[in-house]
Design a protein around this motif. Sequence first.
Motif, PDB file in Angstrom:
ATOM      1  N   GLY A 419      37.653  42.628  30.723  1.00  0.00           N
ATOM      2  CA  GLY A 419      38.438  42.095  29.590  1.00  0.00           C
ATOM      3  C   GLY A 419      39.840  42.343  30.089  1.00  0.00           C
ATOM      4  N   HIS A 420      40.251  43.623  30.752  1.00  0.00           N
ATOM      5  CA  HIS A 420      41.566  44.180  30.883  1.00  0.00           C
ATOM      6  C   HIS A 420      41.869  43.095  32.185  1.00  0.00           C
ATOM      7  CE1 HIS A 420      44.624  46.296  33.274  1.00  0.00           C
ATOM      8  NE2 HIS A 420      45.031  46.351  31.982  1.00  0.00           N
ATOM      9  N   ILE A 421      41.144  42.639  33.025  1.00  0.00           N
ATOM     10  CA  ILE A 421      41.447  41.736  34.177  1.00  0.00           C
ATOM     11  C   ILE A 421      41.725  40.483  33.662  1.00  0.00           C
ATOM     12  CG2 ILE A 421      40.502  40.566  35.995  1.00  0.00           C
ATOM     13  CD1 ILE A 421      38.987  43.135  36.916  1.00  0.00           C
ATOM     14  N   PHE A 422      41.090  39.786  32.758  1.00  0.00           N
ATOM     15  CA  PHE A 422      41.184  38.648  32.244  1.00  0.00           C
ATOM     16  C   PHE A 422      41.920  38.236  31.331  1.00  0.00           C
ATOM     17  CE2 PHE A 422      37.009  38.245  34.496  1.00  0.00           C
ATOM     18  CZ  PHE A 422      37.275  36.790  35.027  1.00  0.00           C
ATOM     19  N   ILE A 425      44.431  36.243  32.979  1.00  0.00           N
ATOM     20  CA  ILE A 425      43.509  35.147  33.846  1.00  0.00           C
ATOM     21  C   ILE A 425      43.162  33.982  32.782  1.00  0.00           C
ATOM     22  CG2 ILE A 425      41.838  34.595  35.510  1.00  0.00           C
ATOM     23  CD1 ILE A 425      41.967  37.045  36.680  1.00  0.00           C
ATOM     24  N   ASP A 426      42.555  34.548  31.749  1.00  0.00           N
ATOM     25  CA  ASP A 426      41.723  33.470  30.839  1.00  0.00           C
ATOM     26  C   ASP A 426      41.540  34.395  29.573  1.00  0.00           C
ATOM     27  OD1 ASP A 426      39.833  31.994  29.572  1.00  0.00           O
ATOM     28  OD2 ASP A 426      39.138  31.059  31.297  1.00  0.00           O
ATOM     29  N   THR A 427      42.505  34.264  28.645  1.00  0.00           N
ATOM     30  CA  THR A 427      42.464  35.010  27.613  1.00  0.00           C
ATOM     31  C   THR A 427      41.448  34.654  26.749  1.00  0.00           C
ATOM     32  OG1 THR A 427      43.714  33.054  26.411  1.00  0.00           O
ATOM     33  CG2 THR A 427      45.084  34.969  27.332  1.00  0.00           C
ATOM     34  N   ALA A 428      40.586  33.296  26.638  1.00  0.00           N
ATOM     35  CA  ALA A 428      39.411  33.330  26.051  1.00  0.00           C
ATOM     36  C   ALA A 428      38.103  33.861  26.523  1.00  0.00           C
ATOM     37  CB  ALA A 428      39.118  31.675  26.091  1.00  0.00           C
ATOM     38  N   VAL A 429      38.316  33.994  27.672  1.00  0.00           N
ATOM     39  CA  VAL A 429      37.202  34.872  28.450  1.00  0.00           C
ATOM     40  C   VAL A 429      37.393  36.487  28.157  1.00  0.00           C
ATOM     41  CG1 VAL A 429      36.072  35.650  30.589  1.00  0.00           C
ATOM     42  CG2 VAL A 429      36.486  33.410  30.325  1.00  0.00           C
ATOM     43  N   ALA A 430      38.619  36.606  28.218  1.00  0.00           N
ATOM     44  CA  ALA A 430      38.928  38.260  28.093  1.00  0.00           C
ATOM     45  C   ALA A 430      38.614  38.538  26.457  1.00  0.00           C
ATOM     46  CB  ALA A 430      40.373  38.479  28.185  1.00  0.00           C
ATOM     47  N   ARG A 431      38.770  37.679  25.605  1.00  0.00           N
ATOM     48  CA  ARG A 431      38.658  37.929  24.244  1.00  0.00           C
ATOM     49  C   ARG A 431      37.042  38.069  23.977  1.00  0.00           C
ATOM     50  NH1 ARG A 431      41.833  38.251  19.848  1.00  0.00           N
ATOM     51  NH2 ARG A 431      43.417  37.249  21.147  1.00  0.00           N
TER      52      ARG A 431
END
Length: 509
Positions: A419-422, A425-431
């Motif tokens: 999550g920290h990485i994304f 990169i991709d906020t939807a994936v992070a969330r």
Amino acid sequence: MRIFDFSAAYARKFLNATVVSMLLLTACFQYSLGQSPEYFKTGGRKVNIHAFNAEVNRMMEEVGIPGISLAVIENNKVAFYHTYGYKQSGQPEAVNDETLFEACSLSKNFMLFMVYQLVDQHKLDLDKPMYQYLEYDRLKHDPRYRLITPRMILGHCSGIENWKSDFNPDTLDIVSNPGEKFVYSGEGFHYLARVIETILKEPYQDIEKRMVLSRLGLERTFTSFKDTVPGNYSNGHDVLERKIPKWKNKSVFPAGGVNTTALDYAHLLIGMFNGKYLSRDRINDILHKTTSLDDYFPPNHYFGGGYEVIYTPKDTIIAHGGSNPGYKCQLFYSVVHKRGIIFMTNSDRGKLISQRLVDMSVRLDIKSEFAKQYYEQYPSNAITLLKKYKQAGGDAMIADAGRLKSEQKLGVNTLNELGHIFIGIDTAVARKLLTENTILYPDASRAFYLLGTLDMKQKDFNAAYQDFIKAKALHSEEFTLDFNLRKCEKELQKQAVYSGSSSGAASND
């Protein structure tokens, strides 16, 4: 005498739009210590070079690290020096023994060597307030700056924030009382560099060249790209192995601007502790328990006079890491056994192989170093899942994460790390990842803190505030938590004022 042994080529995959197989050329440079070129000795063991290199190359492929410069110290001599991989992912130019890596925060240790020579020469007092050497306009707004000493700078307890841009970009702040607690500060080292210039009445770059580089014979160490343009340097890479534009600092940047090799840095570390250049009193200053690190590590971790110091029942180990965009460095060195390892990488994921490299070589007791970190050391499910993302995309990674969840193999920080990485990169994936982790581990604070960070990035300050409050209730130890809460409160107050004034204007119409 150097013994050169070119090992067999190893396959390496670089992931762009498709997978391209490339040969990974490695070159081994072993110092002659009465050892066979087939192995190096450390801690009374023979380490097979071929097997060691094969494992390093395998880890690089798994984690996504394009290149490494690595040195092993035994009895305060370089027992093994080796370079691996490529200067740039997807390009054919291999790293060799002269390829430069950014030393990142290990750059501070070059200043350290200067400082302790000056103390031995009675030109610098570690406990004398620094303003008595040089008043510093950037800190005069806070009278506490007159309490700051060189020892506090070296032990990262001066209270000066790491960088001016961290909190209030208009002011260099002192965020805690000097000498009170650990606050890592690059700005503090830049103030100390100005003090050194004042004492010796010459430019910092000239002092460093004379007192460190020339004295130790460091021929592949460069403090800037101003007068000399060093060739043969590696390029940094982000977590997806994408090239990051090379930072070529045109002026000296003592806290993080040195470019060097693991071999040169090994000679710096040896010079620090072999008794030829610094007195025993100075080595004791390095090992002094200046600042407790209980908030970040288990007991018996301190920041001493320039290095983190780990005290174990049978050893005293110094450690230091470095992080610049696209580069990660790490060192561990036993003061008792005169044994250590230094490695430099051109990857944001480079530190994840620290524990494994130590286990394969010098076998120092460093497990406590990673006890509170949420980036899991190699091997880990987070590393495997990120590799899946690079190969097949976000949906495939999420699917594999679901499988691991069903098998109860997702640790408390696996999804936090991803999550920290994304977030970048991709906020939807992070969330999706972080929300799932709050469900899996509702009593753990870190996922809530990271969700708050994501909400702040998206300027949803109300949601961020709620996430940070939840993290605080769960006893989060994140250093920036209180600052982020205050920032959210200010932003919400601004929105309330703006909303109120807009309503008033509408009613007047």
